[in-house]
Structures are given as structure tokens and as C-alpha cells.
Design an enzyme around this catalytic site. Sequence first.
Site, PDB file in Angstrom:
ATOM      1  N   HIS A 182       0.820  -1.212   0.000  1.00  0.00           N
ATOM      2  CA  HIS A 182       0.000   0.000   0.000  1.00  0.00           C
ATOM      3  C   HIS A 182       0.855   1.265   0.000  1.00  0.00           C
ATOM      4  O   HIS A 182       0.512   2.250  -0.656  1.00  0.00           O
ATOM      5  CB  HIS A 182      -0.972  -0.019   1.187  1.00  0.00           C
ATOM      6  N   ASP A 185     -10.438  -2.567   0.338  1.00  0.00           N
ATOM      7  CA  ASP A 185      -9.990  -2.745   1.727  1.00  0.00           C
ATOM      8  C   ASP A 185      -9.574  -1.416   2.356  1.00  0.00           C
ATOM      9  O   ASP A 185      -9.454  -1.324   3.575  1.00  0.00           O
ATOM     10  CB  ASP A 185      -8.844  -3.768   1.793  1.00  0.00           C
ATOM     11  N   GLU A 241     -14.975   1.075  -6.261  1.00  0.00           N
ATOM     12  CA  GLU A 241     -14.872  -0.362  -5.964  1.00  0.00           C
ATOM     13  C   GLU A 241     -16.164  -1.020  -6.453  1.00  0.00           C
ATOM     14  O   GLU A 241     -17.255  -0.534  -6.172  1.00  0.00           O
ATOM     15  CB  GLU A 241     -14.694  -0.536  -4.444  1.00  0.00           C
ATOM     16  N   ASP A 280      -5.665  -0.608  -7.941  1.00  0.00           N
ATOM     17  CA  ASP A 280      -5.348  -1.627  -6.928  1.00  0.00           C
ATOM     18  C   ASP A 280      -6.311  -2.795  -7.159  1.00  0.00           C
ATOM     19  O   ASP A 280      -7.289  -2.957  -6.448  1.00  0.00           O
ATOM     20  CB  ASP A 280      -5.534  -1.029  -5.525  1.00  0.00           C
ATOM     21  N   THR A 293      -7.476  -6.915  -8.352  1.00  0.00           N
ATOM     22  CA  THR A 293      -7.155  -8.332  -8.187  1.00  0.00           C
ATOM     23  C   THR A 293      -6.304  -8.774  -9.382  1.00  0.00           C
ATOM     24  O   THR A 293      -5.988  -7.973 -10.269  1.00  0.00           O
ATOM     25  CB  THR A 293      -8.452  -9.152  -8.121  1.00  0.00           C
ATOM     26  N   PRO A 352     -13.366 -10.281 -13.871  1.00  0.00           N
ATOM     27  CA  PRO A 352     -13.727  -8.871 -14.082  1.00  0.00           C
ATOM     28  C   PRO A 352     -12.531  -7.926 -14.143  1.00  0.00           C
ATOM     29  O   PRO A 352     -12.634  -6.833 -14.703  1.00  0.00           O
ATOM     30  CB  PRO A 352     -14.610  -8.543 -12.865  1.00  0.00           C
TER      31      PRO A 352
HETATM   32  N1  AG3 Z   1      -4.514  -6.378  -4.823  1.00  0.00           N
HETATM   33  C1  AG3 Z   1      -4.188  -7.733  -5.129  1.00  0.00           C
HETATM   34  C2  AG3 Z   1      -2.854  -7.953  -5.737  1.00  0.00           C
HETATM   35  C3  AG3 Z   1      -2.781  -9.300  -6.339  1.00  0.00           C
HETATM   36  C4  AG3 Z   1      -2.399 -10.365  -5.371  1.00  0.00           C
HETATM   37  N2  AG3 Z   1      -2.268 -11.620  -6.053  1.00  0.00           N
HETATM   38  C5  AG3 Z   1      -2.107 -12.790  -5.460  1.00  0.00           C
HETATM   39  N3  AG3 Z   1      -1.948 -12.858  -4.166  1.00  0.00           N
HETATM   40  N4  AG3 Z   1      -2.097 -13.883  -6.173  1.00  0.00           N
HETATM   41  C6  AG3 Z   1      -4.291  -6.079  -3.478  1.00  0.00           C
HETATM   42  C7  AG3 Z   1      -5.407  -5.521  -2.764  1.00  0.00           C
HETATM   43  C8  AG3 Z   1      -4.848  -4.803  -1.601  1.00  0.00           C
HETATM   44  N5  AG3 Z   1      -5.449  -3.556  -1.390  1.00  0.00           N
END
Ligand code: AG3
EC number: 2.5.1.16
Length: 275
Positions: free
Chosen positions: A63, A87, A107, A156, A158, A163
Amino acid sequence: MRGIWFSELQTPDLAISVRLNQTLHHEKTPYQELAVVDTEAYGRMLLLDNIIQTTVKDEFFYHEMIAHVPLNTHPNPRTALVIGGGDGGVVREIVKHPSIEKVTLVEIDARVVANAREYLPEIACGLDDARVEIRFEDGIEHVRQRENTYDIIIVDSTDPIGPAVGLFSAEFYRNVYRALKADGVFVAQTESPIFNSRLIRRIQRDLKEIFPIARLYLTTVPTYPGGLWAFSLGSKKYDPLEVDWRQAPQVATRYYTPAIHQAAFSLPPFVQEFL
Ligand code: AG3
């Protein structure tokens, strides 16, 4: 191995396993399967579709690096957009900057925000800042409909499956460019240099065609695949390697420093080779 373990299959051939103290919450949202678990090794963890998104013990590496690098690249960031990030960890870092007047969090899944507020208060706390507006909508559509609006855009997301795929496309990056002000800065999380080198290379090439300045920087995130993580940055005017540190705000951090900001852009030969 004693006790109950959670394993994320990070690649078809590699898993990370953590022993669970307990499962605090589990639900199917309209978008994904969501769980919050408490682990001995990394504290509480947010899982989406059985993928580790963030943990209380190692979230700050990610972060702080996704937020403070673009914020300090821009000499006076006033408006920021975060796509994903339900989050609240990125928003918590953004609101540490006194120049920020407005943060828009877009989000898609309201349940991520609700569960982060309930179970991960030390990560979600920034969402209560008066400068933050939360919109539950599709980030791809949001950016398509904006022009010359934001100083900073941070994705930020996935992993690039389901999606989130559209958030890694050249078309999306062109819309980001348009949604940014004339001197805006864009950063996206772009996966593991060890396991996603082709994706990172393609993104860097797309960004170089769209932005006058395109760069890659790295950090460590212990719970992500490979433990080494890449961020891709596109900038219309300011070079992240030419920050005037005398002008930069003093923000309290646990990982990020000006020296680490600079060093994060020093790419090891194995990364330079695949770019
Ligand atoms: N975003 C997810 C990053 C990807 C993680 N990938 C994994 N663990 N296979 C992070 C969200 C945090 N705010």
C-alpha cells in the site's frame, strides 16, 4: 502439520500455506467469494476467490509503494482516483498527503468495503476521512466517462482474471490517460516479475505508446507469488526519478522512504532482459 491450513494456489505448481487461527467471516458476494481469516503468521487476511489480497502484517509494503511513489512524483496532487482497493489500504496512504483535497474510491463490490471496515479496521481506517468519496461501480466505466479530472489514478486490482482483465488492457490505459489532468500520474499493480513477465512486458509497451514517461518499479510483498511485485507507472509530465525531495511532504511510513522510492526503479538484469 497440525491445525487447519489455508493454501492459495499461486500458480498451478506453487502454493502458499498459512495455518489458520480461525475463519472470521465467509460469504459469496454478487461478484466473488470473500473470506476474512485470522492467521498466526500474517495476522488477519482478506481472501477473494481464495486469493490473498492483503494481510495485516505485510500490507504496508504494497500500500505504501503503490500510493507514495505516484503521489511524490506529482509536486501538488489534489485529486486522486483509486480503482479497486476496497480494503481501504491505498486510501489510508493517500490521505496522509496534506495536498490531497479529494479521493474517489471506485470499488465494484460493496461487500469488500463493508467487511474491511468490520474486520480490518487498521487497513480500512482511511475510508472515514472527510475527503473520501466511495462509489460502488465499475472502474472501467468510471474512467471511460471522465476527462481531465484526476491528478493521480491508482489501480489496486485483483489478478488479471475475470472482471479485472479489462483493467490490464491498452484501451483502459488510453481512457486513464484521458481521465488524468495534463500533468497526471498513473500507477497500477502489475503482478509478479517472476511468474508474469510477459504480462509486465506487454503493459510496459502499451504504456510507452500512450504516456511520454513509462516506468516499472518493484517492491517486496511476502504473501504474493514470488514475493517480488511490480508496479507500472505512466506519467504525462513528471519523472518519478526526478522528485525534488526538499518539497516532498513528510508522511509517516513503515516501508517507503525517498531512498527506497529511488531504488525501486533500479531493475535487476533478469527484469531488464524481459522488458
Ligand atoms: N490487490 C491484489 C494484488 C494481487 C495479489 N495476487 C495474489 N496474491 N495472487 C491487493 C489488494 C490490496 N489492497
